[in-house]
Design an enzyme around this catalytic site. Structure first.
Site, short mmCIF file in Angstrom:
data_model
loop_
_atom_site.label_atom_id
_atom_site.label_comp_id
_atom_site.label_asym_id
_atom_site.label_seq_id
_atom_site.Cartn_x
_atom_site.Cartn_y
_atom_site.Cartn_z
N CYS A 8 0.87 -1.19 0.00
CA CYS A 8 0.00 0.00 0.00
C CYS A 8 0.90 1.23 0.00
O CYS A 8 2.08 1.13 -0.34
CB CYS A 8 -0.98 -0.02 1.17
N ASN A 11 2.35 1.46 4.31
CA ASN A 11 2.65 0.18 4.99
C ASN A 11 2.38 0.25 6.50
O ASN A 11 3.07 -0.38 7.31
CB ASN A 11 4.09 -0.29 4.72
N CYS A 13 -1.33 0.90 7.45
CA CYS A 13 -2.77 0.64 7.61
C CYS A 13 -3.24 -0.59 6.84
O CYS A 13 -3.53 -1.64 7.44
CB CYS A 13 -3.60 1.84 7.15
N ARG A 14 -3.31 -0.50 5.51
CA ARG A 14 -3.95 -1.54 4.72
C ARG A 14 -3.08 -2.78 4.49
O ARG A 14 -3.53 -3.91 4.71
CB ARG A 14 -4.40 -0.99 3.36
N SER A 15 -1.84 -2.58 4.01
CA SER A 15 -1.04 -3.77 3.69
C SER A 15 -0.62 -4.58 4.93
O SER A 15 -0.59 -5.81 4.85
CB SER A 15 0.16 -3.44 2.79
N ASP A 124 -8.23 4.21 1.57
CA ASP A 124 -7.17 4.42 2.55
C ASP A 124 -7.75 4.89 3.88
O ASP A 124 -8.22 6.03 3.98
CB ASP A 124 -6.18 5.47 2.00
P1 4NP Z 1 -1.68 2.93 4.12
O1 4NP Z 1 -2.18 4.33 4.69
O2 4NP Z 1 -1.16 3.18 2.74
O3 4NP Z 1 -2.90 2.07 4.11
O4 4NP Z 1 -0.62 2.45 5.08
C1 4NP Z 1 -1.38 5.49 4.69
C2 4NP Z 1 -0.53 5.72 5.73
C3 4NP Z 1 0.21 6.89 5.76
C4 4NP Z 1 0.10 7.81 4.75
C5 4NP Z 1 -0.74 7.56 3.68
C6 4NP Z 1 -1.48 6.39 3.67
N1 4NP Z 1 0.84 9.01 4.79
O5 4NP Z 1 0.61 9.87 3.91
O6 4NP Z 1 1.66 9.20 5.68
#
Ligand code: 4NP
Length: 159
Positions: A8, A11, A13-15, A124
């Site tokens: 994702c 790394n 939240c989702r993955s 997200d």
């Molecule tokens: P993820 O979520 O891709 O599901 O881990 C996010 C976590 C952090 C950020 C964006 C998405 N960020 O912009 O810091």
């Protein structure tokens, strides 16, 4: 060994949620010696961080382990190790394909494995806050992905 990497943006939240959920399903199918699971992010911002509080809270509630998981950034070397790069949304798909193209590596969105799917991109939760919705999608996607891998590689489940 079949190697599956969930990807994702951050790394956190989702993955990591997909990694934990998929590993749990692999374990329950008795396939932990056949399938190796990991996750990584396109971005570098959270390298070394444990999963987001929302992901941890949800996995705790579902009694799914995320022990020892720490965020890392995807690298070109991952194309040598992994057979499947499973991304969460269209942006991830684009970003990952820019890093490297390799015929032998399957690069696919998680929800592509779900027949007649309504939602093709896992939203997200870092921005939406809706970790429950993400879990519903990730759980469904992982179930079908595991079925497909079992079928394609003629693995034998030990239930
Ligand atoms: P993820 O979520 O891709 O599901 O881990 C996010 C976590 C952090 C950020 C964006 C998405 N960020 O912009 O810091």
């Amino acid at each position: 060994m079949i190697n599956v990497l969930f990807v994702c943006l951050g790394n956190i939240c989702r993955s990591p949620m997909a990694e934990a959920v998929f590993r749990d399903k692999v374990k329950k199918s008795g396939l932990e010696n056949e399938i190796h699971v990991d996750s990584a992010g396109v971005g570098h911002w959270h390298v070394g961080s444990i999963p987001h509080e929302g992901t941890r809270e949800l996995l705790d509630r579902k009694n799914i382990s995320y022990q020892g998981m720490k965020a890392r950034q995807i690298t070109e070397k991952d194309w040598d190790q992994f057979d499947y790069l499973i991304v969460m949304d269209e942006n991830n798909l684009h970003d990952v394909k820019v890093i490297r193209e390799e015929e032998d590596v399957v690069i696919e969105k998680l929800m592509e494995f779900v027949p007649d799917v309504q939602t093709i991109d896992v939203p997200d939760p870092y921005f939406t806050g809706n970790f429950d919705h993400v879990f519903q999608l990730v759980d469904q996607g992982c179930e079908h992905l595991l079925e497909k891998i079992i079928k394609d590689h003629q693995l034998k489940e030990e239930l």
